[in-house]
Write a protein that holds these residues in place. Structure first.
Motif, PDB file in Angstrom:
ATOM      1  N   PRO A   1       0.831  -1.213   0.000  1.00 52.05           N
ATOM      2  CA  PRO A   1       0.000   0.000   0.000  1.00 52.05           C
ATOM      3  C   PRO A   1       0.862   1.257   0.000  1.00 52.05           C
ATOM      4  N   ARG A   2       0.286   2.342  -0.461  1.00 49.66           N
ATOM      5  CA  ARG A   2       0.881   3.692  -0.465  1.00 49.66           C
ATOM      6  C   ARG A   2       1.985   3.876  -1.500  1.00 49.66           C
ATOM      7  N   MET A   3       2.951   2.969  -1.554  1.00 48.96           N
ATOM      8  CA  MET A   3       4.037   3.088  -2.526  1.00 48.96           C
ATOM      9  C   MET A   3       4.611   1.702  -2.783  1.00 48.96           C
ATOM     10  N   SER A   4       4.573   1.259  -4.027  1.00 48.33           N
ATOM     11  CA  SER A   4       5.010  -0.094  -4.354  1.00 48.33           C
ATOM     12  C   SER A   4       6.528  -0.187  -4.443  1.00 48.33           C
TER      13      SER A   4
ATOM     14  N   ALA B   1      -9.713  -9.544   5.063  1.00 44.73           N
ATOM     15  CA  ALA B   1     -10.412  -8.266   4.885  1.00 44.73           C
ATOM     16  C   ALA B   1     -11.019  -7.796   6.206  1.00 44.73           C
ATOM     17  N   LYS B   2     -11.584  -8.715   6.969  1.00 45.54           N
ATOM     18  CA  LYS B   2     -12.163  -8.363   8.269  1.00 45.54           C
ATOM     19  C   LYS B   2     -11.095  -7.753   9.187  1.00 45.54           C
TER      20      LYS B   2
ATOM     21  N   ILE C   1     -11.383   0.711   1.397  1.00 45.71           N
ATOM     22  CA  ILE C   1     -11.908  -0.543   0.874  1.00 45.71           C
ATOM     23  C   ILE C   1     -11.288  -0.839  -0.490  1.00 45.71           C
ATOM     24  N   TYR C   2     -11.048   0.217  -1.261  1.00 44.75           N
ATOM     25  CA  TYR C   2     -10.396   0.035  -2.572  1.00 44.75           C
ATOM     26  C   TYR C   2      -8.992  -0.530  -2.401  1.00 44.75           C
ATOM     27  N   SER C   3      -8.230   0.023  -1.458  1.00 42.55           N
ATOM     28  CA  SER C   3      -6.872  -0.455  -1.204  1.00 42.55           C
ATOM     29  C   SER C   3      -6.885  -1.900  -0.730  1.00 42.55           C
ATOM     30  N   ILE C   4      -7.830  -2.231   0.145  1.00 43.66           N
ATOM     31  CA  ILE C   4      -7.953  -3.605   0.631  1.00 43.66           C
ATOM     32  C   ILE C   4      -8.280  -4.550  -0.528  1.00 43.66           C
TER      33      ILE C   4
ATOM     34  N   GLN D   1      -9.342  -6.487  -8.429  1.00 42.83           N
ATOM     35  CA  GLN D   1      -9.175  -5.193  -9.086  1.00 42.83           C
ATOM     36  C   GLN D   1     -10.438  -4.334  -8.994  1.00 42.83           C
ATOM     37  N   ASP D   2     -11.543  -4.943  -8.591  1.00 47.21           N
ATOM     38  CA  ASP D   2     -12.839  -4.258  -8.566  1.00 47.21           C
ATOM     39  C   ASP D   2     -13.351  -4.175  -7.134  1.00 47.21           C
ATOM     40  N   GLU D   3     -13.444  -2.954  -6.602  1.00 51.49           N
ATOM     41  CA  GLU D   3     -13.931  -2.742  -5.245  1.00 51.49           C
ATOM     42  C   GLU D   3     -15.373  -3.231  -5.094  1.00 51.49           C
ATOM     43  N   LYS D   4     -16.179  -3.047  -6.137  1.00 50.55           N
ATOM     44  CA  LYS D   4     -17.578  -3.463  -6.076  1.00 50.55           C
ATOM     45  C   LYS D   4     -17.692  -4.979  -5.964  1.00 50.55           C
ATOM     46  N   TYR D   5     -16.793  -5.681  -6.634  1.00 46.85           N
ATOM     47  CA  TYR D   5     -16.824  -7.137  -6.562  1.00 46.85           C
ATOM     48  C   TYR D   5     -16.536  -7.607  -5.143  1.00 46.85           C
ATOM     49  N   LEU D   6     -15.515  -7.009  -4.501  1.00 49.01           N
ATOM     50  CA  LEU D   6     -15.211  -7.374  -3.122  1.00 49.01           C
ATOM     51  C   LEU D   6     -16.407  -7.100  -2.214  1.00 49.01           C
TER      52      LEU D   6
END
Length: 390
Positions: free
Chosen positions: A58-61, A338-339, A349-352, A359-364
């Motif tokens: 996260p934040r910087m790869s 995730a919990k 939530i997007y980062s998680i 790749q899809d926040e909605k899918y998660l």
């Protein structure tokens, strides 16, 4: 000397700190960072000579770290430690002159070998002797392995650079070896390379984007001699695809792709079949591997290639071992993780989603609600507790 370990997983940092022979190689200070931004601050202040970094954080790869280091003309050595064998990462690592690329899980012997080589290379750089003659033999082997890996992946190369490491011949043959995942294969590849070079039969190259693969180039009509020798000298199982003619060294990428396709389609021969090993232990190895890399793209096909079982066998035995099919088992692990992140961190939530391999926040969110009964947002804000208390 100073070294920095960068990884968002504390247990990985603990393993690297534990297995490294730091004192032996003159590392007097060891720093840690949980993401790229923390690493930047430490690098600017402490200026470590060695940096061991994960790629996906996260934040910087890790790729962003090495791009930044390149922009400031960093003169130390960067070693990637990652569970991702995607060559797009490897290409970036080569582009910015990373020293090496190690795949998780971390094994003490190859890790400390790379540590020793990195220290030696850094010392040679400090003495201002950049030519190959001043570099340790192991470092030269690393460079040619990186060169061959790049050639296999279609990167541009000079054929003369490859010919330097091969005996003169009108035509060569290429063979791809696949080793069982849980074995430390580097000593076997080095033994084979030494045999081929000494006998002027060819050479063997460890592919840096997949340490279970070895590419062998031999002069024409000599492979069966080499295979017979391997059968006598190797005491571990090996799958192989051989006989790909290599008339021109400009065709390395296409020849490699042909061999890789045959291997993926199970068109291979075997030396010391893995059936001799304990099947129950291997299934535990597979479950342990999934427990470690469940956030990656895992499939029955990939596990079959790594652990030398058929896809059908893994599918059947995995469910017997865990009580769940592979896909549902991975989903459970991802949702459980995730919990933890939703409750114990402020990650979006997007980062998680990205860290879990989605790749899809909605899918998660949809998957999370199906399993848990509430959305990730509701779970983070305690709605689950209210639902349970009714």
């Amino acid at each position: 000397m100073k070294a920095l370990i960068v990884d968002d997983e504390m247990n990985v940092r603990d393993v690297v700190r534990y297995v490294g022979q730091w004192d032996k190689h003159g590392i007097t200070e060891l720093f840690e960072a949980s993401n790229g931004q923390e690493a930047q601050t430490i690098i600017e202040k402490e200026k470590p000579e060695l940096i061991f970094t994960d790629i996906k954080m996260p934040r910087m790869s890790g790729i962003e770290i090495i791009e930044w280091l390149d922009s400031i003309s960093y003169h130390g050595k960067v070693i990637f430690i990652t569970g991702y064998n995607d060559y797009s990462f490897m290409r970036q690592a080569i582009k910015y002159s990373s020293f090496d690329y190690l795949l998780k899980p971390i094994e003490p012997a190859p890790f400390n070998k790379t540590l020793a080589e990195a220290v030696e290379s850094w010392k040679n750089d400090q003495q201002s002797f950049p030519s190959d003659h001043s570099i340790d033999e192991d470092v030269k082997k690393l460079r040619v392995n990186q060169l061959m890996t790049a050639a296999c992946m279609g990167e541009p190369y000079e054929t003369n650079d490859i010919l330097t490491y091969l005996p003169a011949a009108d035509q060569y043959e290429m063979t791809l070896l696949s080793f069982y995942h849980m074995h430390h294969t580097e000593p076997y590849i080095e033994l084979l390379a030494d045999k081929l070079v000494t006998q002027k039969l060819g050479n063997a190259f460890s592919l840096q984007n997949d340490r279970n693969l070895c590419l062998v180039i031999t002069i024409q009509d000599e492979w069966l001699t080499v295979e017979e020798w391997m059968g006598q000298q190797f005491d571990l199982p090996v799958r192989l695809v051989s006989g790909e003619p290599l008339t021109y060294l400009t065709n390395i990428a296409s020849s490699f792709q042909s061999l890789q396709s045959d291997l993926d389609n199970h068109n291979y021969r075997s030396i010391h079949r893995l059936d001799e090993l304990d099947a129950a232990r291997r299934m535990k190895d597979i479950v342990a591997y999934v427990d470690e890399y469940y956030m990656e793209e895992l499939s029955l096909e990939k596990l079959s290639n790594l652990f030398f079982f058929s896809r059908e066998h893994i599918s059947r035995k995995f469910k017997q071992e865990t009580g769940l099919p592979l896909s549902k088992y991975m989903t459970k692990l991802r949702i459980d993780q995730a919990k933890i992140w939703l409750k114990e961190t402020e990650e979006t939530i997007y980062s998680i989603s990205l860290m879990l391999g989605y790749q899809d926040e909605k899918y998660l969110s949809k998957l999370f609600k199906k399993v848990v009964g509430v959305t990730p947002f509701e779970y983070r804000n305690g709605k689950q507790r209210r639902i349970v208390s009714r």
